[in-house]
Motif scaffolding. Structure first.
Motif, short mmCIF file in Angstrom:
data_model
loop_
_atom_site.label_atom_id
_atom_site.label_comp_id
_atom_site.label_asym_id
_atom_site.label_seq_id
_atom_site.Cartn_x
_atom_site.Cartn_y
_atom_site.Cartn_z
N PHE A 330 -1.37 -1.15 -0.20
CA PHE A 330 -0.86 -1.35 -1.55
C PHE A 330 -1.00 -0.10 -2.40
CE2 PHE A 330 -1.03 -5.79 -0.39
CZ PHE A 330 -0.04 -6.38 -1.15
N SER A 331 -1.96 0.75 -2.08
CA SER A 331 -2.19 1.95 -2.89
C SER A 331 -1.14 3.03 -2.64
CB SER A 331 -3.58 2.52 -2.61
OG SER A 331 -4.59 1.60 -2.95
N ILE A 332 -0.51 3.02 -1.48
CA ILE A 332 0.53 4.00 -1.17
C ILE A 332 1.85 3.50 -1.74
CG2 ILE A 332 1.69 5.27 0.67
CD1 ILE A 332 -0.77 4.78 2.42
N ARG A 333 2.21 3.99 -2.89
CA ARG A 333 3.32 3.43 -3.65
C ARG A 333 4.65 3.42 -2.89
NH1 ARG A 333 4.20 5.82 -9.56
NH2 ARG A 333 1.94 5.62 -9.40
N PRO A 334 5.09 4.51 -2.24
CA PRO A 334 6.38 4.46 -1.50
C PRO A 334 6.39 3.40 -0.41
CG PRO A 334 5.66 6.73 -1.81
CD PRO A 334 4.50 5.86 -2.20
N MET A 335 5.27 3.29 0.32
CA MET A 335 5.21 2.29 1.38
C MET A 335 5.23 0.88 0.80
SD MET A 335 2.35 1.91 4.40
CE MET A 335 2.61 3.63 4.86
N ARG A 336 4.51 0.69 -0.30
CA ARG A 336 4.48 -0.63 -0.94
C ARG A 336 5.86 -1.04 -1.43
NH1 ARG A 336 1.20 0.15 -5.69
NH2 ARG A 336 3.13 0.48 -6.83
N ARG A 337 6.57 -0.11 -2.04
CA ARG A 337 7.90 -0.42 -2.55
C ARG A 337 8.88 -0.70 -1.42
NH1 ARG A 337 8.43 4.03 -7.51
NH2 ARG A 337 7.08 2.90 -8.99
N ARG A 338 8.73 0.02 -0.33
CA ARG A 338 9.66 -0.18 0.80
C ARG A 338 9.41 -1.52 1.48
NH1 ARG A 338 10.61 4.53 5.08
NH2 ARG A 338 11.62 5.36 3.19
N LEU A 339 8.15 -1.87 1.65
CA LEU A 339 7.81 -3.10 2.37
C LEU A 339 7.84 -4.35 1.50
CD1 LEU A 339 4.87 -1.84 4.62
CD2 LEU A 339 7.27 -2.17 5.26
N LEU A 340 7.39 -4.19 0.23
CA LEU A 340 7.21 -5.36 -0.63
C LEU A 340 8.13 -5.38 -1.84
CD1 LEU A 340 3.29 -5.36 -0.53
CD2 LEU A 340 4.86 -6.74 0.85
N GLY A 341 8.73 -4.26 -2.17
CA GLY A 341 9.71 -4.24 -3.24
C GLY A 341 9.15 -4.15 -4.64
N PHE A 342 7.87 -3.75 -4.80
CA PHE A 342 7.33 -3.57 -6.17
C PHE A 342 6.30 -2.46 -6.18
CE2 PHE A 342 4.65 -6.80 -4.21
CZ PHE A 342 3.37 -6.39 -4.55
#
Length: 342
Positions: A330-342
């Motif tokens: 969750f702390s890695i923003r690009p990965m979080r946005r790609r996987l979870l959309g926020f």
């Protein structure tokens, strides 16, 4: 390798409780609207100051993140005393930092931190309230230093009213709030690992104990803005390195409650006299609280470090690794946005 092992050990101990704290923070964000805060904090008496301190403690806001909400409450009718109390208690204590404090420093230090933050907020709020009331400026609140949405957009109401509902609250906790604290948290963990690895207890014992050492810790902590969660592993590292529990408590109380943004807004809203009272009160009250803790521990023989080691053994290693992996994701923003959309 020892540094890596110490860093990983502290991170694993803190991760599950930080996750739990973020969940609770998200629920509070979703279920406590600003209109309710304004009703509870209205007025200028001691009751309002105390309520503001109690209400602010669990809210998921950093020092500069509390500014827009506090200004909105002040301009909605809250006096400068309750507003000041809210500005201190909100960043000084949070559900996430309290859980981590219990794990890394022990339940006794967690209780001392809660009571210390409460006393500091109430006393400072009362003293600042005596400086008088001034006309409210018409200019909008200045932007703050946080990454949270609504925390720096110049709209005092945005931060508290932007999202509603439990899902939105949890998204806020694991995106905006986590973005606010993740860098500081990593820096705090790294510093704690360095202290535990390279600083021997004998190196700091000579500087530990007494009012002068407590005062020095307050002077260091006040200008060193660090969020409450990130301050916890640093205090744990200092405690293990040899400082007294009172000095660690002073750092936990004084460090998170001040930032340049807070001081600038306070001076603009309340004036230089109120700012001087604000800083002086935080300095003196935190030092006194640290001294009382050291004296109490000396008389009772309680050891916060031993308590912390017992608490850290409550959870299995698999849970700690899972929680740490989720937090990193969750702390890695690009990965979080790609996987979870926020």
């Amino acid at each position: 390798m020892k540094l890596i092992n110490e860093l990983l050990s502290i991170a694993l101990s803190a991760a599950p409780w930080l996750m739990l704290g973020l969940v609770i923070a998200g629920l509070i964000k979703a279920l406590m609207p600003e209109s309710l805060l304004q009703r509870w904090m209205g007025g200028r008496g001691i009751g309002s100051i105390t309520r503001a301190a109690v209400i602010g403690m669990p809210l998921p806001l950093c020092s500069c993140g509390a500014i827009p909400t506090a200004l909105a409450l002040h301009r909605g009718g809250a006096g400068r005393g309750p507003t000041t109390s809210f500005l201190i208690s909100t960043p000084g204590v949070g559900v996430d930092s309290m859980l981590i404090t219990s794990v890394l420093l022990g339940p006794l230090m967690a209780l001392a931190r809660v009571l210390g933050a409460l006393v500091t907020a109430i006393v400072t709020g009362i003293l600042v309230g005596f400086t008088g009331q001034t006309a409210l400026p018409k200019s909008p609140p200045a932007s703050s230093c946080c990454a949270s949405k609504g925390c720096g957009d110049g709209n005092a109401n945005a931060h508290a009213t932007e999202s509603t509902g439990v899902i939105a609250g949890l998204k806020y906790a694991f995106s905006d709030l986590l973005d606010d604290i993740s860098r500081w948290m990593f820096a705090g963990l790294l510093l704690a690992g360095v202290l535990v690895t390279f600083v021997s207890p004998e190196a700091l014992v000579g500087f530990s104990g007494g009012l002068l050492a407590l005062l020095l810790m307050a002077v260091i902590g006040i200008p060193l803005y660090i969020c409450a969660t990130a301050a916890t592993p640093v205090a744990a590292g200092l405690l293990l390195a040899g400082i007294s529990p009172g000095m660690a408590l002073v750092f936990l109380l004084a460090g998170p409650v001040t930032s340049l943004a807070t001081l600038a807004i306070l001076r603009r809203e309340f004036g230089s006299q109120a700012l001087a009272v604000y800083l002086g009160s935080i300095l003196l009250v935190t030092v006194l609280i640290g001294w009382v803790l050291d004296q109490g521990l000396a008389m009772t023989g309680w050891d916060p470090v031993q308590q912390a080691s017992q608490v850290q053994e409550l959870l299995p290693a698999s849970v700690e690794w899972l929680a740490l992996g989720v937090l990193v994701l969750f702390s890695i923003r690009p990965m979080r946005r790609r996987l979870l959309g926020f």
